[in-house]
Each structure stands twice: as structure tokens, then as C-alpha cells.
Design a protein around this motif. Structure first.
Motif, PDB file in Angstrom:
ATOM      1  N   VAL A 168      -5.999   3.403  -1.755  1.00 44.91           N
ATOM      2  CA  VAL A 168      -5.896   1.952  -1.870  1.00 44.91           C
ATOM      3  C   VAL A 168      -6.661   1.337  -0.707  1.00 44.91           C
ATOM      4  O   VAL A 168      -6.971   2.010   0.277  1.00 44.91           O
ATOM      5  CB  VAL A 168      -4.433   1.457  -1.855  1.00 44.91           C
ATOM      6  CG1 VAL A 168      -3.682   1.944  -3.074  1.00 44.91           C
ATOM      7  CG2 VAL A 168      -3.718   1.842  -0.575  1.00 44.91           C
ATOM      8  N   ALA A 227       0.839  -1.203   0.000  1.00 48.47           N
ATOM      9  CA  ALA A 227       0.000   0.000   0.000  1.00 48.47           C
ATOM     10  C   ALA A 227       0.874   1.253   0.000  1.00 48.47           C
ATOM     11  O   ALA A 227       0.638   2.192  -0.768  1.00 48.47           O
ATOM     12  CB  ALA A 227      -0.930   0.000   1.214  1.00 48.47           C
ATOM     13  N   LEU A 239     -11.112   4.121  -3.965  1.00 52.73           N
ATOM     14  CA  LEU A 239     -10.362   3.735  -5.166  1.00 52.73           C
ATOM     15  C   LEU A 239     -10.517   4.772  -6.281  1.00 52.73           C
ATOM     16  O   LEU A 239      -9.562   5.053  -7.000  1.00 52.73           O
ATOM     17  CB  LEU A 239     -10.811   2.357  -5.644  1.00 52.73           C
ATOM     18  CG  LEU A 239     -10.491   1.207  -4.690  1.00 52.73           C
ATOM     19  CD1 LEU A 239     -11.132  -0.087  -5.174  1.00 52.73           C
ATOM     20  CD2 LEU A 239      -8.996   1.046  -4.489  1.00 52.73           C
ATOM     21  N   THR A 275      -6.202  -1.560  -5.813  1.00 51.56           N
ATOM     22  CA  THR A 275      -5.512  -0.354  -6.275  1.00 51.56           C
ATOM     23  C   THR A 275      -6.315   0.477  -7.266  1.00 51.56           C
ATOM     24  O   THR A 275      -5.916   1.589  -7.587  1.00 51.56           O
ATOM     25  CB  THR A 275      -4.161  -0.707  -6.912  1.00 51.56           C
ATOM     26  OG1 THR A 275      -4.386  -1.567  -8.040  1.00 51.56           O
ATOM     27  CG2 THR A 275      -3.239  -1.384  -5.909  1.00 51.56           C
TER      28      THR A 275
END
Length: 169
Positions: free
Chosen positions: A72, A22, A67, A88
């Protein structure tokens, strides 16, 4: 420059690996200080923890919203056991995902696509329909009482709601 996302080292480190992924996804390599694993507060990162019925994929969900605005999502879901992955991106009815468990074979499910040429972004494209199931199937979120997610944003690149609102005429 972005770092490629990482696969887990063992059968049981999907959670920490996904959190590292992340940070790698949200920040440029040069922005990540060497002390990151000890001092996450050095980064302009914000997070929100979700659980239960708040964790789902859908037009009105916190997950989809994050998103679409450059965030994320570290997500707990089921594969053949409980597992953590990184979401993602989202488009149409598909989610871009990095699954830290290395897999070199195609899936039985022909609509789950392995992505081999986007190492800084994703390694799977998964249709929405897999996630919201209560049954313990491939990439399902399962029963509400076991659902959890962490949304993360780089506060320097986060899109605000005003910048992402779509108007319909």
C-alpha cells in the motif's frame, strides 16, 4: 478477518488515520496486537519513504510496483488542501484509493468513482491522469518539492519481483 478502513475524526487527522488504514489493509484483524499504536515493530512490516520526483503514478514508478506486489502507499496529495490518502491497488489506468475524508456526494469529475461496497479496500477509483499534475487540482501530487509517499508491505504476503515479472513473447 479484515477490518473496515476508517474515516478521519476531525479535519486534521488524515495522516494518522491513513497510517492506521494501511495496517488494517495489510494485516488480518487477528494479527494486529493491541499495542500496535505504540509498538509497530511487532508486525512484519517494511516501509520505504519517497519524495520529490520519485513520487508519481506510472509504469516505471515505485508506487505502481508496490501496488502490484501487494503493498500500500500512504500518499500526500492535494484536494482543496494538502491531504493524505491510502492507495491500495492499481489496474489499467486507475488507482484504488481510500480517502479518509468522508464524502457522501458524487464528484464533479465524473470519472472519479465513489465505491460504497468495499470497506476493507477502497472508497474511490481514480484515473492515473489526476495524480501527476503539478497544478494544485483534485487529487494532484503538485510540485515536486512537496511530494511525499510511504510504501508499506506486510512481509509475510509481499510478492517478490520474481513472482510478478510479466514476460512478453
Amino acid at each position: 478477518m479484515k477490518n473496515p478502513l476508517h474515516y478521519q475524526f476531525s479535519e486534521y487527522d488524515c495522516g494518522p488515520t491513513t497510517m492506521q488504514n494501511a495496517i488494517s489493509f495489510l494485516f488480518e484483524r487477528e494479527e494486529i496486537p493491541p499495542e500496535i499504536l505504540r509498538n509497530i515493530d511487532k508486525l512484519a512490516v517494511s516501509s520505504k519513504y519517497l519524495s520529490g520526483k520519485s513520487v508519481y503514478i506510472g509504469n516505471e514508478s515505485y508506487v505502481n510496483d508496490a501496488l502490484k506486489r501487494g503493498g500500500v502507499v500512504v500518499l500526500r496529495l492535494y484536494t482543496d488542501e494538502w491531504h493524505y490518502v491510502l492507495l491500495t491497488g492499481i489496474d489499467g489506468k486507475n488507482v484504488r484509493m481510500f480517502d479518509p475524508y468522508y464524502c457522501d456526494q458524487e464528484y464533479e469529475q465524473k470519472d472519479i468513482i465513489r465505491v460504497l461496497d468495499q470497506p476493507t479496500c477502497c472508497n474511490r477509483i481514480v484515473p492515473w491522469k489526476y495524480f501527476n499534475k503539478m497544478a494544485l487540482n483534485m487529487y494532484s501530487l503538485g510540485p515536486y518539492d512537496g511530494r511525499e509517499a510511504v510504501i508499506l508491505f506486510n512481509e509475510k504476503t509481499r510478492l517478490t519481483e520474481e513472482e510478478t515479472i510479466e514476460y512478453f513473447i
